[in-house]
Design a protein around this motif. Structure first.
Motif, PDB file in Angstrom:
ATOM      1  N   GLY A 143       0.784  -1.226   0.000  1.00 43.96           N
ATOM      2  CA  GLY A 143       0.000   0.000   0.000  1.00 43.96           C
ATOM      3  C   GLY A 143       0.809   1.265   0.000  1.00 43.96           C
ATOM      4  N   ASN A 144       2.108   1.158  -0.322  1.00 43.00           N
ATOM      5  CA  ASN A 144       2.939   2.362  -0.414  1.00 43.00           C
ATOM      6  C   ASN A 144       4.018   2.160  -1.474  1.00 43.00           C
ATOM      7  N   SER A 145       4.503   3.268  -2.036  1.00 42.61           N
ATOM      8  CA  SER A 145       5.520   3.195  -3.085  1.00 42.61           C
ATOM      9  C   SER A 145       6.876   2.857  -2.476  1.00 42.61           C
ATOM     10  N   SER A 146       7.725   2.232  -3.276  1.00 41.37           N
ATOM     11  CA  SER A 146       9.038   1.845  -2.773  1.00 41.37           C
ATOM     12  C   SER A 146       9.992   1.641  -3.933  1.00 41.37           C
ATOM     13  N   ARG A 147      11.265   1.620  -3.618  1.00 39.43           N
ATOM     14  CA  ARG A 147      12.305   1.368  -4.610  1.00 39.43           C
ATOM     15  C   ARG A 147      12.697  -0.101  -4.562  1.00 39.43           C
ATOM     16  N   PHE A 148      13.223  -0.608  -5.675  1.00 36.83           N
ATOM     17  CA  PHE A 148      13.631  -2.009  -5.757  1.00 36.83           C
ATOM     18  C   PHE A 148      14.655  -2.342  -4.676  1.00 36.83           C
ATOM     19  N   GLU A 149      15.617  -1.442  -4.465  1.00 38.60           N
ATOM     20  CA  GLU A 149      16.654  -1.689  -3.462  1.00 38.60           C
ATOM     21  C   GLU A 149      16.062  -1.808  -2.063  1.00 38.60           C
ATOM     22  N   ASP A 150      15.049  -0.994  -1.779  1.00 44.50           N
ATOM     23  CA  ASP A 150      14.398  -1.059  -0.464  1.00 44.50           C
ATOM     24  C   ASP A 150      13.644  -2.371  -0.288  1.00 44.50           C
ATOM     25  N   ILE A 151      13.041  -2.848  -1.374  1.00 43.58           N
ATOM     26  CA  ILE A 151      12.314  -4.126  -1.299  1.00 43.58           C
ATOM     27  C   ILE A 151      13.292  -5.273  -1.068  1.00 43.58           C
ATOM     28  N   LEU A 152      14.456  -5.184  -1.691  1.00 48.72           N
ATOM     29  CA  LEU A 152      15.499  -6.183  -1.439  1.00 48.72           C
ATOM     30  C   LEU A 152      15.882  -6.213   0.037  1.00 48.72           C
ATOM     31  N   SER A 153      16.030  -5.040   0.620  1.00 42.88           N
ATOM     32  CA  SER A 153      16.371  -4.962   2.046  1.00 42.88           C
ATOM     33  C   SER A 153      15.263  -5.575   2.898  1.00 42.88           C
ATOM     34  N   ARG A 154      14.021  -5.316   2.515  1.00 40.91           N
ATOM     35  CA  ARG A 154      12.889  -5.891   3.250  1.00 40.91           C
ATOM     36  C   ARG A 154      12.844  -7.411   3.088  1.00 40.91           C
ATOM     37  N   LEU A 155      13.232  -7.894   1.907  1.00 39.10           N
ATOM     38  CA  LEU A 155      13.273  -9.336   1.685  1.00 39.10           C
ATOM     39  C   LEU A 155      14.268  -9.995   2.645  1.00 39.10           C
ATOM     40  N   ALA A 156      15.412  -9.343   2.837  1.00 46.01           N
ATOM     41  CA  ALA A 156      16.425  -9.866   3.762  1.00 46.01           C
ATOM     42  C   ALA A 156      15.900  -9.926   5.189  1.00 46.01           C
ATOM     43  N   GLU A 157      14.907  -9.086   5.484  1.00 51.73           N
ATOM     44  CA  GLU A 157      14.302  -9.065   6.824  1.00 51.73           C
ATOM     45  C   GLU A 157      13.039  -9.922   6.892  1.00 51.73           C
ATOM     46  N   SER A 158      12.806 -10.705   5.819  1.00 51.23           N
ATOM     47  CA  SER A 158      11.634 -11.603   5.735  1.00 51.23           C
ATOM     48  C   SER A 158      10.314 -10.865   5.791  1.00 51.23           C
ATOM     49  N   ASP A 159      10.278  -9.654   5.230  1.00 49.38           N
ATOM     50  CA  ASP A 159       9.028  -8.910   5.138  1.00 49.38           C
ATOM     51  C   ASP A 159       8.040  -9.674   4.246  1.00 49.38           C
ATOM     52  N   PRO A 160       6.817  -9.921   4.718  1.00 50.44           N
ATOM     53  CA  PRO A 160       5.860 -10.744   3.947  1.00 50.44           C
ATOM     54  C   PRO A 160       5.560 -10.197   2.559  1.00 50.44           C
TER      55      PRO A 160
END
Length: 391
Positions: free
Chosen positions: A279-296
């Motif tokens: 529900g919010n905009s984000s950059r690819f690099e930020d999503i990668l960081s969230r993936l490393a933190e197991s963000d659903p």
């Protein structure tokens, strides 16, 4: 004019045979080279003398021998020169400086300005290469050439970028433009072809005869190796599977088509899926960081793209029957999540999967797959014998 096998021409061919034998099998003796190549000892010795004078071959002392005199062993001198391998991305220029064995010595990254046209991008490329060349240590052969991988249709033989939708380029004579500015031989290829070559020669595919390299980033490029050779096709532009349609009424692609594979399995697809979930905009690099933190949401976005990658890859496995799939470029940073998504989809959708031994893995060379493969283009030309003119 047709070149016949005159003595000078034959000497060039024999010299290429000898240096490549030393490149790939050193340390090796003169006698062993003669035995392996079928060239007589006098010819081998004379050619090695020339190669030593050129700094490409070194003597490193005596080897072992069961009988008779111990042979003098020869070593390929990879430090005799340097190569620049370049990846031109949509947002960046990445340069690696390698030795003559494609071992990376230095790396340089330059961010491209937003909205830059072809003239501005090429100027940035030239400046970046010049700055990198200025830092290369002096050597006997110096910088022997520059290879560059570009995301788009490339006429490899002429070095012309025929069409690069993400760069908004059409018919750019990049080889001629760079050679006139840099004063060095330049080789231009599709970036996925370069990545496939890099992985085949120096990475995960070194022991594989048939592989598919999928460069998944801003778009999708594919490099295909069949029976140890890069597949180029009749016009030299094979491998543009990123623009095969997987949805006839799907999203509009920058290439002008609808429903292209890369619209569903690229960085933009990761960002789009994540934004819908989070529900919010984000950059690819930020999503990668969230993936490393197991963000659903990040996990689901990369799983979705892995599955869409698997759809296209399943089709290619059915048609090409490779033994290895190598995923490179920025989506490869999704690691196991992406690979699992691809593998699960292949198991469900690929017709020949139950009968195929195909494996899926991320690029061993990582971000350097394309620039190292680009450098390999230069090395291949430098160490290959003369080309016959059959016109």
């Amino acid at each position: 004019m047709t070149r016949t096998a005159d003595p000078a021409y034959m000497k060039e061919i024999n010299k290429s045979i000898v240096i490549n034998k030393i490149r790939f099998h050193s340390p090796i003796s003169r006698t062993q080279i003669s035995v392996d190549t079928g060239l007589n000892k006098a010819t081998v010795s004379a050619l090695i003398d020339e190669l030593m004078q050129e700094g490409l071959v070194l003597e490193i002392g005596q080897g072992q021998s069961r009988v008779g005199r111990r042979p003098i062993m020869l070593l390929f001198n990879a430090k005799a020169g340097s190569v620049l391998g370049v990846e031109l991305g949509v947002e960046y220029v990445r340069i690696v400086v390698t030795d003559l064995a494609a071992q990376v010595q230095n790396t340089y990254n330059t961010v491209l300005p937003d909205g830059a046209d072809a003239t501005d991008v090429i100027e940035t490329v030239v400046t970046s290469i010049q700055e990198a060349m200025a830092q290369v240590p002096s050597s006997r052969c110096g910088v022997i050439g520059i290879g560059i991988g570009v995301p788009g249709l490339v006429d490899f033989r002429r070095g012309i970028v025929l069409k690069a939708p993400h760069l908004n380029w059409d018919n750019i004579p990049l080889k001629a433009m760079l050679e006139s500015r840099l004063g060095k031989p330049v080789f231009v290829d599709n970036e996925a072809n370069a990545g496939a070559l890099g992985e085949k020669l120096y990475g995960a595919g070194a022991n594989v005869a048939d592989l598919l390299y999928v460069s998944a980033g801003t778009g999708i490029g594919t490099g295909v190796v069949i029976d140890n050779d890069l597949l180029r096709g009749a016009d030299g532009i094979a491998g543009e599977f990123g623009h095969m349609s997987i949805d006839t009424n799907g999203a509009q692609c920058p290439c002008g088509n609808q429903g292209c594979w890369e619209m569903y399995a690229s960085e933009r697809a990761v960002v789009s899926t994540f934004e819908k979930l989070a529900g919010n905009s984000s950059r690819f690099e930020d999503i990668l960081s969230r993936l490393a933190e197991s963000d659903p949401a990040a996990l689901q976005a990369f799983q979705s793209v892995g599955q869409y990658l698997g759809v296209g890859i399943s089709n290619l496995i059915n048609g090409l029957n490779p033994s290895m799939i190598i995923v490179g470029n920025r989506l490869a940073q999704g690691g196991k999540v992406v690979v699992d998504g691809i593998s699960q989809t292949i198991a469900k959708r690929c017709f020949i999967a139950p009968h195929s031994k195909v494996s899926v893995q991320v690029s061993e060379l990582g971000r350097d797959a394309c620039p190292i493969g680009s450098a390999a283009l230069v090395l291949h030309d430098f160490f290959t014998g003369p080309k016959a003119d059959v016109s």
